[in-house]
Design a protein around this motif. Structure first.
Motif, PDB file in Angstrom:
ATOM      1  N   SER A   8       0.396  -0.995   0.367  1.00 41.91           N
ATOM      2  CA  SER A   8      -0.457   0.023   0.397  1.00 41.91           C
ATOM      3  C   SER A   8       1.191   1.377   0.250  1.00 41.91           C
ATOM      4  O   SER A   8       0.434   1.840  -0.069  1.00 41.91           O
ATOM      5  N   LYS A  36      -0.955   2.457   6.799  1.00 40.51           N
ATOM      6  CA  LYS A  36      -2.234   2.139   6.262  1.00 40.51           C
ATOM      7  C   LYS A  36      -1.846   0.548   6.173  1.00 40.51           C
ATOM      8  O   LYS A  36      -2.754  -0.299   6.122  1.00 40.51           O
ATOM      9  N   GLU A  37      -0.555   0.242   5.566  1.00 40.33           N
ATOM     10  CA  GLU A  37       0.198  -1.222   5.231  1.00 40.33           C
ATOM     11  C   GLU A  37      -0.019  -2.365   6.757  1.00 40.33           C
ATOM     12  O   GLU A  37      -0.476  -3.034   5.672  1.00 40.33           O
ATOM     13  N   ARG A  54      -2.162  -2.022   8.813  1.00 39.45           N
ATOM     14  CA  ARG A  54      -3.713  -1.442   9.564  1.00 39.45           C
ATOM     15  C   ARG A  54      -4.717  -2.174   8.374  1.00 39.45           C
ATOM     16  O   ARG A  54      -6.177  -2.745   8.799  1.00 39.45           O
ATOM     17  N   ARG A  55      -4.494  -2.452   7.522  1.00 39.95           N
ATOM     18  CA  ARG A  55      -5.130  -2.503   5.679  1.00 39.95           C
ATOM     19  C   ARG A  55      -5.927  -4.675   6.164  1.00 39.95           C
ATOM     20  O   ARG A  55      -4.838  -4.987   6.201  1.00 39.95           O
ATOM     21  N   THR A  56      -6.853  -4.797   5.731  1.00 44.36           N
ATOM     22  CA  THR A  56      -6.672  -5.863   5.499  1.00 44.36           C
ATOM     23  C   THR A  56      -6.951  -6.260   3.716  1.00 44.36           C
ATOM     24  O   THR A  56      -7.725  -6.113   3.066  1.00 44.36           O
ATOM     25  N   ALA A  57      -6.232  -7.353   3.715  1.00 42.41           N
ATOM     26  CA  ALA A  57      -5.859  -7.228   2.359  1.00 42.41           C
ATOM     27  C   ALA A  57      -6.935  -8.248   2.033  1.00 42.41           C
ATOM     28  O   ALA A  57      -7.358  -9.434   2.766  1.00 42.41           O
ATOM     29  N   HIS A  77      -9.937  -7.507   1.325  1.00 45.03           N
ATOM     30  CA  HIS A  77     -11.290  -6.857   1.631  1.00 45.03           C
ATOM     31  C   HIS A  77     -11.285  -5.707   0.909  1.00 45.03           C
ATOM     32  O   HIS A  77      -9.721  -5.296   1.290  1.00 45.03           O
ATOM     33  N   GLY A 110     -12.572  -1.689   0.630  1.00 46.00           N
ATOM     34  CA  GLY A 110     -12.791  -0.944   1.080  1.00 46.00           C
ATOM     35  C   GLY A 110     -11.061  -0.485   1.558  1.00 46.00           C
ATOM     36  O   GLY A 110     -10.793  -0.294   2.210  1.00 46.00           O
ATOM     37  N   HIS A 111     -10.043  -1.935   1.446  1.00 46.66           N
ATOM     38  CA  HIS A 111      -8.553  -1.892   2.279  1.00 46.66           C
ATOM     39  C   HIS A 111      -8.061  -1.995   1.202  1.00 46.66           C
ATOM     40  O   HIS A 111      -6.722  -2.399   1.211  1.00 46.66           O
ATOM     41  N   GLU A 112      -8.106  -1.821  -0.163  1.00 48.55           N
ATOM     42  CA  GLU A 112      -7.446  -1.868  -1.125  1.00 48.55           C
ATOM     43  C   GLU A 112      -5.879  -0.841  -1.038  1.00 48.55           C
ATOM     44  O   GLU A 112      -5.904  -0.065  -0.387  1.00 48.55           O
ATOM     45  N   ALA A 113      -4.965  -1.510  -2.180  1.00 47.26           N
ATOM     46  CA  ALA A 113      -3.135  -1.031  -1.402  1.00 47.26           C
ATOM     47  C   ALA A 113      -2.988  -0.349  -1.938  1.00 47.26           C
ATOM     48  O   ALA A 113      -2.584   1.168  -1.470  1.00 47.26           O
TER      49      ALA A 113
END
Length: 149
Positions: free
Chosen positions: A9, A132-133, A135-138, A140, A142-145
């Motif tokens: 991300s 961001k990298e 905390r995001r859910t790969a 999923h 709305g969690h795009e990199a």
């Protein structure tokens, strides 16, 4: 940075330069956060400038009404004491804004940029990009990199 779904991300614009220590990223991030706070304060100063200016302009209507009501002494006092009065010694609000912009604000922005150049190669938001990298859910929604994902 990790690539949990094969994509980071953190794009090149926000990637930590090689051999940059965590503390440098943190320091640059905190300085940028401080600048963001200062930007908000600057906005409040501009709000102050416009609010005071409008209040002063409304006094013209007040004086007109007082004159129409035969309250000449009060109208004259408002004209003399308030209309066109400095908000600070020798200054209208535009002068306060300009002094702030040309002084403290200009130095703050310049040093924040210098710190970013020296600490993280001038890159902005490195700390946030790494967050961001983490905390995001790969994979999923709305969690795009990145936007194109």
């Amino acid at each position: 940075m990790g690539q949990r779904d094969g994509r980071s991300s953190v794009d090149g614009e926000h990637r930590r330069p090689p051999d940059t220590p965590d503390l440098a990223v943190t320091a640059a991030g905190r300085f940028s956060e401080a600048l963001e706070r200062l930007e908000r304060a600057r906005g409040a100063l501009y709000d102050f400038h416009q609010l005071v200016g409008r209040a002063d302009a409304l006094l013209d209507e007040v004086v007109e009404a007082l004159d129409s009501l035969g309250r000449d002494a009060l109208a004259a006092e408002v004209r003399r004491e308030l209309i066109g009065r400095n908000v600070l010694s020798g200054r209208w609000t535009y002068q306060v804004v300009e002094e702030f912009d040309d002084g403290y604000y200009a130095v703050f922005r310049s040093l924040e940029e210098k710190a970013r150049r020296e600490l993280v190669g001038g890159r902005r938001h490195v700390h946030e990009a790494e967050m961001k990298e983490r905390r995001r859910t790969a994979g999923h929604p709305g969690h795009e990199a990145l936007p194109e994902d």
